[in-house]
Enzyme design. Structure first.
Site, short mmCIF file in Angstrom:
data_model
loop_
_atom_site.label_atom_id
_atom_site.label_comp_id
_atom_site.label_asym_id
_atom_site.label_seq_id
_atom_site.Cartn_x
_atom_site.Cartn_y
_atom_site.Cartn_z
N LYS A 28 41.03 45.79 43.30
CA LYS A 28 41.73 44.79 43.94
C LYS A 28 41.62 43.50 43.06
O LYS A 28 42.66 42.85 42.86
CB LYS A 28 41.21 44.80 45.24
N ASN A 29 40.39 43.17 42.67
CA ASN A 29 40.09 41.82 42.03
C ASN A 29 40.65 41.46 40.84
O ASN A 29 40.87 40.82 40.11
CB ASN A 29 38.91 41.49 42.29
N ARG A 98 42.97 34.21 50.18
CA ARG A 98 42.54 33.20 49.41
C ARG A 98 43.37 33.35 47.86
O ARG A 98 43.42 32.15 47.19
CB ARG A 98 41.16 32.83 49.31
N CYS A 122 36.59 29.95 55.18
CA CYS A 122 37.12 31.51 55.46
C CYS A 122 35.62 31.93 56.08
O CYS A 122 34.71 31.32 56.19
CB CYS A 122 37.48 32.07 54.20
N ARG A 127 34.77 27.84 50.90
CA ARG A 127 34.96 28.03 49.51
C ARG A 127 35.98 26.97 48.77
O ARG A 127 37.13 27.11 48.91
CB ARG A 127 35.95 29.61 49.59
N ASP A 130 37.05 23.13 43.90
CA ASP A 130 37.01 21.90 42.91
C ASP A 130 36.95 22.04 41.51
O ASP A 130 37.27 21.73 40.55
CB ASP A 130 35.63 21.18 43.28
N ASP A 311 29.68 41.76 46.36
CA ASP A 311 30.98 42.42 47.25
C ASP A 311 29.98 43.82 47.61
O ASP A 311 30.60 44.45 48.47
CB ASP A 311 31.93 42.68 46.27
N ARG A 403 42.39 45.46 53.68
CA ARG A 403 42.68 44.31 52.74
C ARG A 403 42.40 44.71 51.41
O ARG A 403 42.89 44.44 50.39
CB ARG A 403 41.91 43.10 53.19
C1 UD1 Z 1 36.00 36.52 43.65
C2 UD1 Z 1 36.30 37.77 44.18
C3 UD1 Z 1 35.37 38.14 45.38
C4 UD1 Z 1 33.75 38.00 44.75
C5 UD1 Z 1 33.85 36.77 44.04
C6 UD1 Z 1 32.34 36.74 43.42
C7 UD1 Z 1 38.71 38.01 44.06
C8 UD1 Z 1 39.95 38.04 44.60
N1 UD1 Z 1 37.68 37.77 44.68
O1 UD1 Z 1 36.42 35.62 44.42
O2 UD1 Z 1 35.59 39.44 45.83
O3 UD1 Z 1 33.12 38.21 45.93
O4 UD1 Z 1 34.58 36.60 43.29
O5 UD1 Z 1 32.03 37.76 42.65
O6 UD1 Z 1 38.67 38.44 42.72
N2 UD1 Z 1 33.08 27.87 44.19
C9 UD1 Z 1 33.05 26.44 44.21
N3 UD1 Z 1 33.97 25.69 43.62
C10 UD1 Z 1 35.23 26.40 43.07
C11 UD1 Z 1 35.23 27.61 42.95
C12 UD1 Z 1 34.19 28.43 43.42
O7 UD1 Z 1 32.05 25.66 44.72
O8 UD1 Z 1 36.09 25.53 42.68
C13 UD1 Z 1 31.94 28.68 44.92
C14 UD1 Z 1 32.45 29.48 46.08
O9 UD1 Z 1 32.58 28.62 47.25
C15 UD1 Z 1 31.59 30.48 45.99
C16 UD1 Z 1 31.20 30.47 44.62
O10 UD1 Z 1 31.58 29.69 43.80
O11 UD1 Z 1 30.46 30.07 46.87
C17 UD1 Z 1 31.77 31.84 43.82
O12 UD1 Z 1 33.22 31.87 44.02
P1 UD1 Z 1 34.08 32.55 42.85
O13 UD1 Z 1 33.54 33.17 41.98
O14 UD1 Z 1 35.15 31.51 42.67
O15 UD1 Z 1 34.74 33.81 43.58
P2 UD1 Z 1 36.29 34.06 44.19
O16 UD1 Z 1 37.10 33.82 42.89
O17 UD1 Z 1 36.80 33.36 45.53
#
Ligand code: UD1
Length: 432
Positions: A28-29, A98, A122, A127, A130, A311, A403
């Protein structure tokens, strides 16, 4: 849920030993980001091994909303981006999934403009985006927000060195996709290293991008003038594989997953072994078996790849609930990822949560109950617990499961599980 509509539930009669082989679906990811990447050029891109899950259908809607024509049959998706004109992702789609924000990088790169509804909170906690936005701003994007949308504009993105504060998966992917068409060499430092990012890099390279360092924390992207449509096969889903391996282990079964290399689950497999699960592996499959009465506690801390995947944290808690001894699970990636613990306790687990730590007192006999699923991976974990529990478990709000897992109950049935999907029917689990 509309009045009168039927809310799907899973009814699981636990205690069956699962055994057999399942083929994992495409990740999926990865699939979601590859679909977004198709926006980087005009023409027809082809993706194979795409899982037919709700999130993929939502991303399909996002692409169609932008003007793409998408066909999806038997795992093969064709995305024709010739008529893409819009640069807006509306609230209803972003709020539903998201990962819709992953269109931001490709749209700014190709059209100089993206307007995406802010994702908001969420059920895994706030999440933020920034890191995505700071990176785009450093590449010359002008970031504005109004009416609940964030808009990034840039006549031409320019290459620069970007140091990510945290190796965010989504930010790495968005910036990577933005950088492929930027002028000059963009360097992403402290980039995420997930296998799905390596898959995205491979797809981008086959579309004409010039990327060095895939799979490392430094990505060098030499911008190119234009990209072209490409054909690609999505890599196997390591989280789905891990979920089924745990389902086998907690039922004292013997489950093999094929279509996945063990290197993408190294630390997870190490932890399974340290609990006492027997793991056999070769380059395209992994097999797990064991006797739950011999399992012992282990401590687990989630971290960005190659750390233990967040995950698989919820599913691991189920295994630790039946292992002898006290385990500590520390969640370092998301702020609120213990929302399912109270449900697991209803099934007989003994868990105390303190901040981002969960202390699990194991050796518990789980018993079936009615539980509700707060999110996707929690749903998988609760189903796994139901398989190990004595008696009947009724899983509510299983739309979360849909999902991210393709033909979940069908795959479980093929391993010998007694599981069925039902609408609202009183008494499905007897007197629960
Ligand atoms: C992706 C995966 C999700 C997985 C996660 C971590 C997809 C669709 N989803 O989510 O299944 O659990 O990676 O392996 O691929 N953060 C910030 N600022 C930002 C971006 C992230 O503070 O701009 C924080 C988030 O709030 C969170 C952490 O960083 O606490 C990890 O987020 P991120 O690695 O970005 O995960 P996703 O890409 O949302």
């Amino acid at each position: 849920m509309a009045v009168g509509s039927v809310e799907p539930r899973l009814i699981i009669r636990g205690g069956r030993r699962l055994s057999g082989t399942i083929a994992v679906s495409g990740a999926k990811n990865s699939a979601l980001k590859l679909m977004a990447a198709s926006l980087l050029t005009s023409g027809v891109g082809v993706l194979h091994n795409v899982p037919d899950i709700q999130d993929v259908r939502t991303m399909q809607e996002v692409l169609e909303y932008l003007g793409a024509a998408v066909t999806f049959e038997e795992g093969t998706m064709q995305v024709d981006t010739t008529e893409v004109q819009s640069h807006v992702a509306p609230y209803d789609l972003v709020q539903r999934m998201r990962a819709s924000i992953q269109i931001m990088g490709p749209l700014v790169a190709r059209f100089g403009r993206a307007r995406v509804a802010m994702p908001g909170g969420c059920n895994l906690g706030p999440r933020k985006i920034d890191i995505h936005l700071r990176g785009l701003a450093e590449m010359g994007g002008v970031v504005r927000s109004d009416h609940g949308f964030v808009e990034v504009t840039a006549e031409k993105l320019r290459a620069t060195n970007i140091f990510l504060d945290y190796p965010s998966v989504g930010a790495t992917e968005n910036l990577l996709m933005a950088a492929v068409l930027a002028e000059g060499t963009t360097v992403l430092e402290n980039a995420a290293r997930e296998p799905e990012i390596v898959d995205l890099c491979k797809f981008l390279v086959s579309m004409g991008a010039d990327i060095e360092g895939a799979g490392s924390s430094t990505l060098r992207v030499n911008g190119v003038e234009e990209m072209r449509p490409a054909e690609h096969t999505v890599l196997g889903d390591r989280i789905e594989a891990g979920t089924f391996l745990i389902a086998g282990a907690v039922t004292g079964g013997d489950v093999e997953v094929i279509g996945i290399g063990p290197h993408v689950l190294e630390l997870f497999l190490f932890k399974l072994r340290s609990v006492g699960v027997q793991v056999q592996e070769n380059s395209r499959s992994i097999r797990a078996s064991g006797d739950p009465s011999s399992y012992t506690a282990a401590d687990v801390a989630t971290l960005p790849y190659p750390g233990f995947p967040t995950d698989l944290q919820a599913q691991m808690m189920v295994l630790l609930s039946i292992a002898k001894g006290v385990s500590v699970v520390t969640e370092n990636v998301f702020e609120s990822r213990f929302g399912f613990v109270d449900e697991l306790i209803r099934l007989g687990a003994e868990i105390r949560v303190d901040g981002n730590h969960a202390v699990i007192t194991g050796d518990r006999s789980l018993t079936g109950a009615i539980v509700r699923c707060p999110d996707l991976r929690a749903a998988a974990a609760l189903a796994t617990a139901g398989l190990a529990a004595e008696g009947c478990t009724e899983l509510r709000e299983v739309q979360h499961l849909d999902r991210g897992y393709e033909r979940f109950e069908e795959k479980l049935q093929s391993l010998g599980a007694e599981v069925e999907r039902t609408g609202v029917r009183p008494g499905t689990c007897g007197s629960l």
